[in-house]
Design an enzyme around this catalytic site. Structure first.
Site, PDB file in Angstrom:
ATOM      1  N   LYS A  52     -14.611  -1.613  -1.524  1.00  0.00           N
ATOM      2  CA  LYS A  52     -14.078  -2.802  -1.227  1.00  0.00           C
ATOM      3  C   LYS A  52     -15.073  -3.791  -1.012  1.00  0.00           C
ATOM      4  CE  LYS A  52      -9.509  -1.372   0.171  1.00  0.00           C
ATOM      5  NZ  LYS A  52      -8.506  -1.541   1.213  1.00  0.00           N
ATOM      6  N   ALA A  68     -12.524  -2.217   4.608  1.00  0.00           N
ATOM      7  CA  ALA A  68     -11.960  -1.288   5.368  1.00  0.00           C
ATOM      8  C   ALA A  68     -10.695  -0.755   4.886  1.00  0.00           C
ATOM      9  CB  ALA A  68     -11.225  -1.819   6.559  1.00  0.00           C
ATOM     10  N   ASP A  69     -10.297   0.588   4.921  1.00  0.00           N
ATOM     11  CA  ASP A  69      -9.220   1.342   4.231  1.00  0.00           C
ATOM     12  C   ASP A  69      -8.786   2.511   4.995  1.00  0.00           C
ATOM     13  OD1 ASP A  69      -7.791   1.298   1.535  1.00  0.00           O
ATOM     14  OD2 ASP A  69      -8.241   3.415   1.944  1.00  0.00           O
ATOM     15  N   GLN A  70      -7.224   2.650   4.874  1.00  0.00           N
ATOM     16  CA  GLN A  70      -6.710   3.660   5.783  1.00  0.00           C
ATOM     17  C   GLN A  70      -6.062   4.867   4.485  1.00  0.00           C
ATOM     18  OE1 GLN A  70      -3.906   1.254   7.690  1.00  0.00           O
ATOM     19  NE2 GLN A  70      -4.879   2.003   9.778  1.00  0.00           N
ATOM     20  N   LYS A  81      -0.314   5.208  -0.821  1.00  0.00           N
ATOM     21  CA  LYS A  81       0.518   4.106  -0.371  1.00  0.00           C
ATOM     22  C   LYS A  81       1.643   3.742  -1.192  1.00  0.00           C
ATOM     23  CE  LYS A  81      -4.042   2.568   1.695  1.00  0.00           C
ATOM     24  NZ  LYS A  81      -5.061   1.386   1.341  1.00  0.00           N
TER      25      LYS A  81
END
Length: 205
Positions: A52, A68-70, A81
């Site tokens: 990103k 940022a990512d989860q 997701k």
């Protein structure tokens, strides 16, 4: 201090970054989250956070870019997701009564020519892992929850920052902001490495 870009338009990530008192621009990343086969959930979180940030590097060549990512980890398996409310409900049904790990990665990309930063050091990242245990839930409770928060696109099918706290029996974490999606303690550490520190009077803060 350098110009700052957040590679996200998430209102939750923006609210967290606002707490740092930085002037920044929020821009949607030009990045598709496709996990390579066999990659661990933790590695996916890092790959996507860095991807990103990198996706905006050309258009914002003078900025420090935050990505940022989860990734939700159930016994080593990446739980993607949810794209619909039905998928969110299915994920919560699978998580009910069980523990899982939520990996939140934050990445910072420095612009070319930033003083004292080599090409090899321009991208830095860290991961915060939070352990959570979802309480036993009935299907009716799960359906009620997803209708309340509509957690489409949220790892695990929940939004802790809204009604999601009702879902859990236990949460173990070192930085509560990681659950929301932007761990501020490691982010501040990474930004300081690129000379962004409002407390440093030499930086003009």
């Amino acid at each position: 201090m350098s110009r700052v870009v957040l590679a996200s338009t998430s209102p939750f990530r923006r609210a967290l970054l606002d707490r740092l008192g930085l002037v920044y621009e929020a821009v949607p990343p030009v990045f598709e989250e496709i996990a390579p086969p066999g990659l661990s959930p933790l590695a996916c979180a890092v790959l996507f956070a860095e991807g990103k940030a990198l996706s905006l590097a050309h258009a914002h060549a003078d900025a420090v870019i935050i990505g940022a990512d989860q990734a939700l980890d159930v016994d080593g398996e990446l739980l993607r997701k949810p794209a619909t409310l039905d998928e969110a409900a299915e994920q919560l049904d699978r998580l009910a009564g069980r523990a899982h790990a939520l990996h939140t990665a934050v990445a910072v990309q420095a612009p070319p020519g930033l003083r004292d930063v080599s090409c090899a050091q321009r991208m830095v990242s860290e991961v915060v892992t939070v352990e959570l245990r979802v309480r036993p839930l009935s299907r009716a409770q799960i359906r009620r929850y997803v209708e309340l928060d509509r957690p489409i696109g949220s790892a695990g099918g929940y939004l802790f920052e809204k009604h999601g706290a009702w879902l859990f029996d236990e949460v173990r974490h070192a930085d509560e902001t990681a659950i929301v999606g932007l761990p501020l303690v490691p982010l501040c550490r990474l930004l300081r490495g690129f000379g962004i520190d409002p407390l440093d009077v030499r930086a003009g803060g």
